[in-house]
Design a protein around this motif. Structure first.
Motif, PDB file in Angstrom:
ATOM      1  N   ASP A  47       0.834  -1.198   0.000  1.00 45.78           N
ATOM      2  CA  ASP A  47       0.000   0.000   0.000  1.00 45.78           C
ATOM      3  C   ASP A  47       0.875   1.256   0.000  1.00 45.78           C
ATOM      4  OD1 ASP A  47       0.836   0.458   2.628  1.00 45.78           O
ATOM      5  OD2 ASP A  47      -1.068  -0.128   3.531  1.00 45.78           O
ATOM      6  N   ALA A  48       0.252   2.418  -0.007  1.00 42.22           N
ATOM      7  CA  ALA A  48       0.968   3.688  -0.096  1.00 42.22           C
ATOM      8  C   ALA A  48       1.894   3.928   1.097  1.00 42.22           C
ATOM      9  CB  ALA A  48      -0.029   4.833  -0.228  1.00 42.22           C
ATOM     10  N   ASP A  49       1.603   3.283   2.229  1.00 43.76           N
ATOM     11  CA  ASP A  49       2.430   3.448   3.430  1.00 43.76           C
ATOM     12  C   ASP A  49       3.586   2.450   3.489  1.00 43.76           C
ATOM     13  OD1 ASP A  49       0.687   5.469   4.286  1.00 43.76           O
ATOM     14  OD2 ASP A  49      -0.607   4.021   5.309  1.00 43.76           O
ATOM     15  N   GLY A  50       3.712   1.601   2.479  1.00 45.77           N
ATOM     16  CA  GLY A  50       4.785   0.610   2.448  1.00 45.77           C
ATOM     17  C   GLY A  50       4.439  -0.703   3.141  1.00 45.77           C
ATOM     18  N   ASN A  51       3.207  -0.853   3.577  1.00 42.77           N
ATOM     19  CA  ASN A  51       2.770  -2.097   4.213  1.00 42.77           C
ATOM     20  C   ASN A  51       2.458  -3.148   3.152  1.00 42.77           C
ATOM     21  OD1 ASN A  51       2.747  -0.900   6.848  1.00 42.77           O
ATOM     22  ND2 ASN A  51       0.809   0.071   6.295  1.00 42.77           N
TER      23      ASN A  51
END
Length: 158
Positions: A97-101
């Motif tokens: 995802d956009a948060d790097g998760n």
């Protein structure tokens, strides 16, 4: 309803096992419970009898539902797929995802979906957004909590 119901080999096996359990364990147990409740006399005020009959109705309905789904099943073994790295039914997809998760999902039939096992239904918003896409693609998923963006890191057919 004559439409095919897509499901994985594992999903079909689980439905067969549930059907077997309902027919060989649950159905005989509820028949016994009805007979026992009946032996207690007046059925008009017999809560045990009413509960057992209700349970019997549920079991018989579920048996019919499972038999229908299995009769219409289009069983797909992800290992046999050659989708050229495209996301298709049965594929296991690793996303970021956009948060790097990172998260990994397998796209399965409606009856197999279980978020605790990272299995999402083919009709879910995330699966619909992923179908037909490839590794490296960025997809937008319109979910109830808003739009989320994911990059497809890997597509596997396990």
């Amino acid at each position: 309803m004559s439409s095919k119901v897509p499901m994985t080999v594992v999903g079909a096996q689980r439905l067969r096992e549930e059907l077997q359990r309902l027919k060989t364990v649950e159905r005989p147990a509820v028949i016994e419970a009805i007979a026992e409740a009946r032996s207690k006399g007046d059925l008009s005020e017999n809560a045990e009898y009413d509960a057992a009959k209700e349970r019997q109705g549920f079991i018989e309905g579920r048996i019919m539902e499972l038999e229908d789904k299995l009769a219409r099943a289009q069983i797909i073994d992800p290992k046999d797929l050659s989708a050229e790295d495209k996301v298709v039914f049965g594929a296991t997809v690793r996303l970021e995802d956009a948060d790097g998760n990172e998260v990994t999902y397998q796209i399965v039939g409606d009856d197999e979906a279980d978020i605790k096992e990272n299995k999402v239904s083919i009709s879910s918003p995330i699966a619909r957004a992923l179908i037909g896409r490839r590794e490296g693609d960025v997809v937008e998923v319109k979910a109830p909590g808003g739009v989320r963006e994911y990059e497809i890191l890997q597509v596997a057919y396990l």
